[in-house]
Design a protein around this motif. Structure first.
Motif, PDB file in Angstrom:
ATOM      1  N   SER A  26       0.846  -1.204   0.000  1.00 42.65           N
ATOM      2  CA  SER A  26       0.000   0.000   0.000  1.00 42.65           C
ATOM      3  C   SER A  26       0.881   1.255   0.000  1.00 42.65           C
ATOM      4  O   SER A  26       0.566   2.241  -0.673  1.00 42.65           O
ATOM      5  N   LEU A  27       2.003   1.225   0.734  1.00 40.35           N
ATOM      6  CA  LEU A  27       2.938   2.347   0.705  1.00 40.35           C
ATOM      7  C   LEU A  27       3.523   2.507  -0.694  1.00 40.35           C
ATOM      8  O   LEU A  27       3.577   3.617  -1.229  1.00 40.35           O
ATOM      9  N   ASN A  29       2.261   1.556  -3.619  1.00 37.61           N
ATOM     10  CA  ASN A  29       1.244   2.054  -4.539  1.00 37.61           C
ATOM     11  C   ASN A  29       0.981   3.543  -4.324  1.00 37.61           C
ATOM     12  O   ASN A  29       0.805   4.287  -5.287  1.00 37.61           O
ATOM     13  N   ALA A  30       0.983   3.992  -3.077  1.00 39.46           N
ATOM     14  CA  ALA A  30       0.799   5.421  -2.791  1.00 39.46           C
ATOM     15  C   ALA A  30       1.986   6.231  -3.317  1.00 39.46           C
ATOM     16  O   ALA A  30       1.808   7.302  -3.914  1.00 39.46           O
ATOM     17  N   GLU A  31       3.191   5.714  -3.123  1.00 42.86           N
ATOM     18  CA  GLU A  31       4.394   6.410  -3.589  1.00 42.86           C
ATOM     19  C   GLU A  31       4.455   6.472  -5.122  1.00 42.86           C
ATOM     20  O   GLU A  31       4.984   7.420  -5.686  1.00 42.86           O
ATOM     21  N   LEU A  32       3.921   5.449  -5.788  1.00 47.25           N
ATOM     22  CA  LEU A  32       3.940   5.424  -7.254  1.00 47.25           C
ATOM     23  C   LEU A  32       2.961   6.416  -7.870  1.00 47.25           C
ATOM     24  O   LEU A  32       2.950   6.586  -9.088  1.00 47.25           O
ATOM     25  N   LYS A  33       2.162   7.075  -7.080  1.00 44.89           N
ATOM     26  CA  LYS A  33       1.200   8.051  -7.602  1.00 44.89           C
ATOM     27  C   LYS A  33       1.585   9.486  -7.260  1.00 44.89           C
ATOM     28  O   LYS A  33       0.816  10.411  -7.462  1.00 44.89           O
ATOM     29  N   LYS A  34       2.793   9.680  -6.740  1.00 48.52           N
ATOM     30  CA  LYS A  34       3.260  11.019  -6.414  1.00 48.52           C
ATOM     31  C   LYS A  34       4.012  11.618  -7.600  1.00 48.52           C
ATOM     32  O   LYS A  34       4.486  10.904  -8.476  1.00 48.52           O
ATOM     33  N   ASN A  35       4.132  12.933  -7.599  1.00 48.59           N
ATOM     34  CA  ASN A  35       4.906  13.633  -8.623  1.00 48.59           C
ATOM     35  C   ASN A  35       6.366  13.683  -8.195  1.00 48.59           C
ATOM     36  O   ASN A  35       6.666  13.908  -7.022  1.00 48.59           O
ATOM     37  N   TYR A  36       7.258  13.464  -9.163  1.00 48.33           N
ATOM     38  CA  TYR A  36       8.684  13.396  -8.860  1.00 48.33           C
ATOM     39  C   TYR A  36       9.523  14.125  -9.904  1.00 48.33           C
ATOM     40  O   TYR A  36       9.148  14.192 -11.078  1.00 48.33           O
ATOM     41  N   ALA A  37      10.672  14.593  -9.459  1.00 42.56           N
ATOM     42  CA  ALA A  37      11.776  14.895 -10.364  1.00 42.56           C
ATOM     43  C   ALA A  37      12.626  13.637 -10.369  1.00 42.56           C
ATOM     44  O   ALA A  37      12.712  12.937  -9.358  1.00 42.56           O
ATOM     45  N   GLU A 115      -0.726  -7.836  -4.982  1.00 44.99           N
ATOM     46  CA  GLU A 115      -0.026  -9.043  -4.522  1.00 44.99           C
ATOM     47  C   GLU A 115      -0.631 -10.315  -5.094  1.00 44.99           C
ATOM     48  O   GLU A 115       0.044 -11.329  -5.230  1.00 44.99           O
ATOM     49  N   LYS A 116      -1.903 -10.271  -5.486  1.00 45.43           N
ATOM     50  CA  LYS A 116      -2.583 -11.456  -6.008  1.00 45.43           C
ATOM     51  C   LYS A 116      -2.476 -11.594  -7.526  1.00 45.43           C
ATOM     52  O   LYS A 116      -2.992 -12.538  -8.093  1.00 45.43           O
ATOM     53  N   ASP A 117      -1.797 -10.659  -8.173  1.00 47.93           N
ATOM     54  CA  ASP A 117      -1.643 -10.729  -9.625  1.00 47.93           C
ATOM     55  C   ASP A 117      -0.814 -11.954  -9.988  1.00 47.93           C
ATOM     56  O   ASP A 117       0.300 -12.117  -9.484  1.00 47.93           O
TER      57      ASP A 117
END
Length: 171
Positions: A26-27, A29-37, A115-117
């Motif tokens: 869950s962390l 997935n949340a981090e993968l939706k943030k904006n980054y340089a 995780e179930k993929d």
């Protein structure tokens, strides 16, 4: 007696803090939706050459925009199963289907981790690394490295053997 009590309280507090530092899907997935340089370094072992690029990644409700700033200016827009590639220097656009790209890393970035993929296996390593391994091609592994519960680095080797390291800095 007081020393034992202090030791027990310290042990309990330490275990609670250790639990807070564990990474989770869950962390991730949340981090993968943030904006980054980002700064991306790739090592092509056949040519023994390291290439660098940098840019910004923006997520919104409908898709992902990746602006590559160096060495060449390119914009990528991923939305609705389509990737639009715009080479700003040559002023050329190309559109491809995400399925045609058939890119394990790109699919993880777009879909997130489940995780179930059945197409991959998830492995949490040392409480600060999550590895996603393709079932079909066990050599395809994407590693997400965290520091203090913040996604800092993504490492993977693409299908032609080029190793990639993407350093992330939140915007």
């Amino acid at each position: 007696m007081i020393a034992r009590l202090i030791l027990i309280v310290f042990a309990i507090n330490f275990s609670v803090l250790a639990e807070d530092d564990k990474v989770s899907l869950s962390l991730l997935n949340a981090e993968l939706k943030k904006n980054y340089a980002f700064v991306e370094r790739s090592l092509n072992q056949s040519q023994m050459k390291i290439d660098n690029s940098s840019g910004k990644i923006f997520f919104d409700e409908t898709g992902i925009t990746i602006n590559v700033l160096t060495p060449f200016q390119e914009n990528y827009r991923i939305e609705g199963g389509i990737i639009e590639i715009h080479d700003l220097f040559l002023d050329q656009k190309q559109v491809i289907n995400v399925e045609q790209a058939n890119n394990f890393f790109l699919n993880i970035l777009i879909e997130g981790i489940d995780e179930k993929d059945p197409s991959y296996r998830v492995n949490i390593v040392d409480n600060d690394i999550i590895e996603i391994m393709s079932i079909e091609q066990n050599t395809l592994v994407v590693s997400f490295l965290f520091f203090k519960n913040r996604l800092e680095l993504i490492r993977y080797t693409d299908s032609i053997g080029v190793e990639h390291g993407i350093e992330l800095r939140p915007l």
